[in-house]
Design a protein around this motif. Structure first.
Motif, PDB file in Angstrom:
ATOM      1  N   TYR A 142     -51.304  -7.042  61.790  1.00 44.26           N
ATOM      2  CA  TYR A 142     -52.577  -6.857  62.482  1.00 44.26           C
ATOM      3  C   TYR A 142     -52.611  -7.730  63.732  1.00 44.26           C
ATOM      4  O   TYR A 142     -51.940  -8.764  63.807  1.00 44.26           O
ATOM      5  CB  TYR A 142     -53.758  -7.205  61.557  1.00 44.26           C
ATOM      6  N   VAL A 149     -56.983  -5.264  64.270  1.00 48.60           N
ATOM      7  CA  VAL A 149     -56.620  -3.870  64.050  1.00 48.60           C
ATOM      8  C   VAL A 149     -55.157  -3.784  63.647  1.00 48.60           C
ATOM      9  O   VAL A 149     -54.332  -4.621  64.037  1.00 48.60           O
ATOM     10  CB  VAL A 149     -56.862  -3.007  65.311  1.00 48.60           C
ATOM     11  N   SER A 150     -54.829  -2.782  62.858  1.00 49.91           N
ATOM     12  CA  SER A 150     -53.442  -2.572  62.448  1.00 49.91           C
ATOM     13  C   SER A 150     -52.594  -2.243  63.672  1.00 49.91           C
ATOM     14  O   SER A 150     -53.042  -1.540  64.581  1.00 49.91           O
ATOM     15  CB  SER A 150     -53.361  -1.455  61.411  1.00 49.91           C
ATOM     16  N   ARG A 151     -51.365  -2.746  63.701  1.00 51.87           N
ATOM     17  CA  ARG A 151     -50.502  -2.504  64.863  1.00 51.87           C
ATOM     18  C   ARG A 151     -50.184  -1.022  65.019  1.00 51.87           C
ATOM     19  O   ARG A 151     -49.888  -0.554  66.129  1.00 51.87           O
ATOM     20  CB  ARG A 151     -49.187  -3.290  64.736  1.00 51.87           C
ATOM     21  N   GLY A 155     -51.970   2.560  64.656  1.00 45.78           N
ATOM     22  CA  GLY A 155     -53.259   3.212  64.500  1.00 45.78           C
ATOM     23  C   GLY A 155     -53.067   4.694  64.223  1.00 45.78           C
ATOM     24  O   GLY A 155     -52.063   5.286  64.631  1.00 45.78           O
ATOM     25  N   VAL A 158     -53.175   0.773  57.341  1.00 48.81           N
ATOM     26  CA  VAL A 158     -53.657   1.231  58.646  1.00 48.81           C
ATOM     27  C   VAL A 158     -55.184   1.212  58.610  1.00 48.81           C
ATOM     28  O   VAL A 158     -55.806   1.911  57.809  1.00 48.81           O
ATOM     29  CB  VAL A 158     -53.147   2.654  58.958  1.00 48.81           C
ATOM     30  N   ILE A 162     -53.945   0.145  74.178  1.00 46.60           N
ATOM     31  CA  ILE A 162     -53.682   1.088  73.091  1.00 46.60           C
ATOM     32  C   ILE A 162     -52.912   2.266  73.689  1.00 46.60           C
ATOM     33  O   ILE A 162     -53.511   3.154  74.286  1.00 46.60           O
ATOM     34  CB  ILE A 162     -54.999   1.591  72.452  1.00 46.60           C
ATOM     35  N   LEU A 185     -44.359  -1.843  70.392  1.00 48.49           N
ATOM     36  CA  LEU A 185     -44.908  -2.942  69.607  1.00 48.49           C
ATOM     37  C   LEU A 185     -44.391  -4.299  70.086  1.00 48.49           C
ATOM     38  O   LEU A 185     -44.984  -5.334  69.763  1.00 48.49           O
ATOM     39  CB  LEU A 185     -44.571  -2.746  68.126  1.00 48.49           C
ATOM     40  N   SER A 227     -52.096  -3.945  71.654  1.00 50.96           N
ATOM     41  CA  SER A 227     -52.783  -4.371  70.432  1.00 50.96           C
ATOM     42  C   SER A 227     -52.408  -3.467  69.265  1.00 50.96           C
ATOM     43  O   SER A 227     -52.061  -3.924  68.176  1.00 50.96           O
ATOM     44  CB  SER A 227     -54.304  -4.351  70.631  1.00 50.96           C
ATOM     45  N   THR A 228     -52.494  -2.170  69.480  1.00 47.45           N
ATOM     46  CA  THR A 228     -52.138  -1.168  68.479  1.00 47.45           C
ATOM     47  C   THR A 228     -51.679   0.068  69.218  1.00 47.45           C
ATOM     48  O   THR A 228     -52.053   0.267  70.380  1.00 47.45           O
ATOM     49  CB  THR A 228     -53.333  -0.842  67.559  1.00 47.45           C
TER      50      THR A 228
END
Length: 326
Positions: free
Chosen positions: A3, A13-15, A17, A44, A213, A273, A279-280
């Motif tokens: 996260y 947030v989960s890496r 999405g 997720v 994102i 990543l 972020s995600t």
């Protein structure tokens, strides 16, 4: 699952999405339920949608309008998992044939948000994103509308999508003047084949503390590699021209992925990543198997040599102004 904070916010947030654009179109409701169930099982927690997702994304069609949000709403009601996810959706696209049924006026934002809440069968949206910049509407009007939605408890955070670097700067300047948080995220096209945002958008996001994102991490399937054997009948013929245009790069890329022992799709997502601004990333998974493959990318560690090799195959533009001036 790993996260990360969404930009400078305190929200984790989960890496990976879950993108839901295919729900109601390529993915029917039953399969979409399976994908969302599995997403939560995998950790997720970021679910991304938009008011126009699920069909042709035009209001003069008889079906497919807002279907993605409706499917998510049905799943939330059935599963009872609303508090386990960060729910994100978007507004901007035409949602009717009237002149005010689109864009980012206060008039439309109020109605678009309330309509999304009805379809999603929830009382609040965690991240409400502007699907595109609207330079015909003053920022003070946009922020007044967003601030009102926050005050009413209908939204929590505000994000953007498809903004330029100077749009981020302008939006944040007006938010700062109003003493409000402003943007926490920007959703943009970003992948190994298209690194244009590295020139000006990513530096702007970094300066303002806005999380990136990326959408289309596989470049609409190109970075999943050229189809082989039976896959040729499955993969879209529309990609054939792109495969031909990028033949040399794809050949080098596929060879490199083979050397690493991972699929091209996994490496493409792993590379994103490893980018500090991200972020995600949005995995627009049509099936459970595709979702699981995206999550597998989290386990791939690309060292400095591997990242440099990918830069040689898919070179980026560099940051402005040094990328084009002394």
């Amino acid at each position: 699952m790993d996260y990360a904070h969404l930009g400078r916010s305190g929200l984790l947030v989960s890496r990976i999405g879950l993108g839901t654009m295919n729900f109601g179109d390529a993915t029917d409701e039953a399969e979409a339920f399976d994908v969302m169930d599995r997403a939560v099982e995998l950790g997720v927690n970021f679910f991304d949608s938009a008011d126009v997702y699920g069909g042709p994304q035009t209001p003069d069609m008889e079906k497919g309008f807002g279907t993605s949000e409706e499917i998510i709403g049905n799943w939330l009601t059935k599963s009872g998992r609303r508090d386990e996810i960060v729910l994100a959706t978007k507004a901007y696209q035409p949602m009717g044939l009237g002149p005010n049924d689109r864009r980012l006026s206060a008039y439309h934002l109020k109605r678009a948000c309330e309509a999304s809440l009805r379809r999603l069968q929830t009382d609040h949206i965690d991240l409400y994103q502007m699907h595109h910049v609207d330079r015909a509407t003053p920022w003070d009007e946009i922020w007044q509308a967003m601030d009102q939605l926050v005050t009413e408890g209908k939204i929590t955070y505000v994000g953007s999508s498809n903004f330029a670097g100077w749009d981020i700067a302008t939006a944040q300047a007006r938010a700062d003047a109003r003493h409000t948080l402003g943007l926490v995220s920007e959703q943009s096209l970003y992948n190994l084949t298209n690194r244009a945002i590295e020139q000006e958008l990513i530096p702007s996001l970094r300066y303002h503390g806005v999380g990136l994102i990326p959408w289309s991490p596989l470049a609409m399937g190109v970075l999943a590699g050229r189809p082989k054997g039976e896959q040729r009948t499955v993969r879209r013929a529309a990609l054939s021209e792109q495969f031909a245009a990028l033949s040399d790069q794809l050949g080098a890329y596929e060879t490199f992925c083979d050397e690493l022992g991972h699929s091209p799709a996994e490496i493409a997502q792993a590379w994103l990543l490893h980018q500090p601004a991200v972020s995600t990333l949005i995995a627009g998974s049509r099936t459970v198997a595709q979702l699981e493959a995206a999550v597998d990318a989290l386990s791939i560690d690309l060292d400095t040599d591997a990242l440099a090799a990918l830069d040689r195959i898919w070179p980026g533009p560099g940051e402005a102004p040094q990328s084009y001036a002394w």
